[in-house]
Scaffold this active site. Structure first.
Site, PDB file in Angstrom:
ATOM      1  CG  HIS A 175     -29.752  23.497 -10.305  1.00 57.75           C
ATOM      2  ND1 HIS A 175     -28.722  24.231 -10.841  1.00 57.75           N
ATOM      3  CD2 HIS A 175     -30.885  24.194 -10.578  1.00 57.75           C
ATOM      4  CE1 HIS A 175     -29.213  25.330 -11.409  1.00 57.75           C
ATOM      5  NE2 HIS A 175     -30.518  25.335 -11.268  1.00 57.75           N
ATOM      6  CE1 TYR A 176     -23.665  18.181  -8.533  1.00 55.10           C
ATOM      7  CE2 TYR A 176     -24.308  16.293  -9.844  1.00 55.10           C
ATOM      8  CZ  TYR A 176     -23.351  17.183  -9.419  1.00 55.10           C
ATOM      9  OH  TYR A 176     -22.068  17.083  -9.883  1.00 55.10           O
ATOM     10  CB  THR A 177     -27.193  20.300  -3.252  1.00 61.94           C
ATOM     11  OG1 THR A 177     -27.054  18.911  -2.931  1.00 61.94           O
ATOM     12  CG2 THR A 177     -28.641  20.721  -3.105  1.00 61.94           C
ATOM     13  CD  GLU A 205     -29.282  23.726  -6.355  1.00 64.68           C
ATOM     14  OE1 GLU A 205     -28.893  22.540  -6.313  1.00 64.68           O
ATOM     15  OE2 GLU A 205     -28.628  24.644  -6.896  1.00 64.68           O
ATOM     16  CG  HIS A 225     -26.852  24.276 -13.572  1.00 63.40           C
ATOM     17  ND1 HIS A 225     -26.207  24.560 -12.396  1.00 63.40           N
ATOM     18  CD2 HIS A 225     -26.796  25.424 -14.299  1.00 63.40           C
ATOM     19  CE1 HIS A 225     -25.776  25.821 -12.425  1.00 63.40           C
ATOM     20  NE2 HIS A 225     -26.120  26.356 -13.568  1.00 63.40           N
ATOM     21  CG  ASP A 266     -25.883  20.877 -11.526  1.00 63.30           C
ATOM     22  OD1 ASP A 266     -25.126  21.446 -12.323  1.00 63.30           O
ATOM     23  OD2 ASP A 266     -26.764  21.463 -10.873  1.00 63.30           O
TER      24      ASP A 266
HETATM   25 ZN    ZN Z   1     -26.674  23.588 -10.658  1.00 63.68          ZN
END
Ligand code: ZN
Length: 257
Positions: free
Chosen positions: A32-34, A97, A139, A149
């Site tokens: 993921h990215y935040t 993350e 994600h 993301d």
């Molecule tokens: Zn995510």
């Protein structure tokens, strides 16, 4: 046993992965990215009991690593999602993350120290769990209608070169005819390829699934339109997935022989 330098800030947001005999092995990795304005804000949110979200690991832009949830526990990172027909993905996955403001707050490249840390962390996770390459996803792959993301700037090719996930290099001579329309037959083939790769897709949701596929495998353009280049890339990735699945099947059989 890990040799990584990991700080700990335990999140209260986790629960059981299930009790035997219903406990399934960890066999999936979700990146993921935040998507928040700062790393501190993201870390606070992932540890806020009211937010009910979390991940197992958190990677800052300078490469600093945090453990938020023990791998033995179920973290809350995938949300409503689906891959290879399975929608209970938090039960079987590890979530990472990666700090980046995301498309809402100024999406930017993932710096080298951060990518090196992601690579080291993924290697470490893969040394402990049997996670096939076709189950290492973003994600947006598992929730294409809701999520973008880690996005088109994420360096999947680098990870694949390190043996983490699938990213077959595009064949030389792959059609560059972007934007050129394709017919009904190609749309049917594209849906079949997407499903074979793992996307949970219907004809009605073809465009968001194609955009997710493009972000990951043809990141120069992610308009979700089926052009000739995307058709060719779909076939390429589908074949790589099939080869990896066959290898995984052979590995599994040889363990029991
Ligand atoms: Zn995510």
């Amino acid at each position: 046993m890990t040799t990584l330098d990991i700080r700990e800030r335990l999140s209260p947001n986790h629960d059981s992965r299930g009790e035997p005999p219903h406990m399934r092995p960890i066999n999936m990795l979700v990146l993921h990215y935040t998507g928040m304005q700062s790393a501190a804000a993201a870390l606070d949110r992932l540890c806020d009991p009211a937010a009910r979200v979390s991940a197992h690991y958190f990677v800052e832009e300078d490469g600093a690593l945090w453990r938020l949830v023990p791998e033995s526990r179920r973290a809350f990172h995938a949300g409503v999602s689906c891959w290879q027909g399975d929608s209970d993905l938090n039960f079987v996955s590890i979530g990472v993350e990666i700090v980046n403001p995301g498309h809402e707050w100024g999406y930017r490249a993932f710096p080298e120290p951060q990518m090196a840390a992601v690579e080291g962390l993924c290697r470490d996770i893969l040394s402990r769990h049997r996670i096939p390459p076709f189950r290492i996803v973003g994600h947006s792959d598992i929730a294409p209608d809701r999520k973008a993301d880690p996005g088109e700037l994420f360096d999947w090719p680098r990870l694949a070169l390190a043996g983490i996930g699938l990213w077959p290099p595009p064949a030389a001579g792959l059609s560059r005819r972007r934007g050129r329309g394709v017919g009904v037959v190609q749309h049917a083939a594209a849906l079949a390829d997407l499903a074979r790769i793992g996307y949970c897709v219907s004809a009605a949701a073809e465009q968001v699934a194609l955009a997710a596929f493009q972000r990951r495998f043809r990141p120069e353009r992610w308009d979700g339109l089926l052009d000739a280049e995307t058709c060719a890339r779909l076939a390429e990735v589908r074949m790589a997935v099939e080869a990896a699945q066959a290898a995984e099947e052979r590995r599994r059989r040889s363990r029991f022989n």
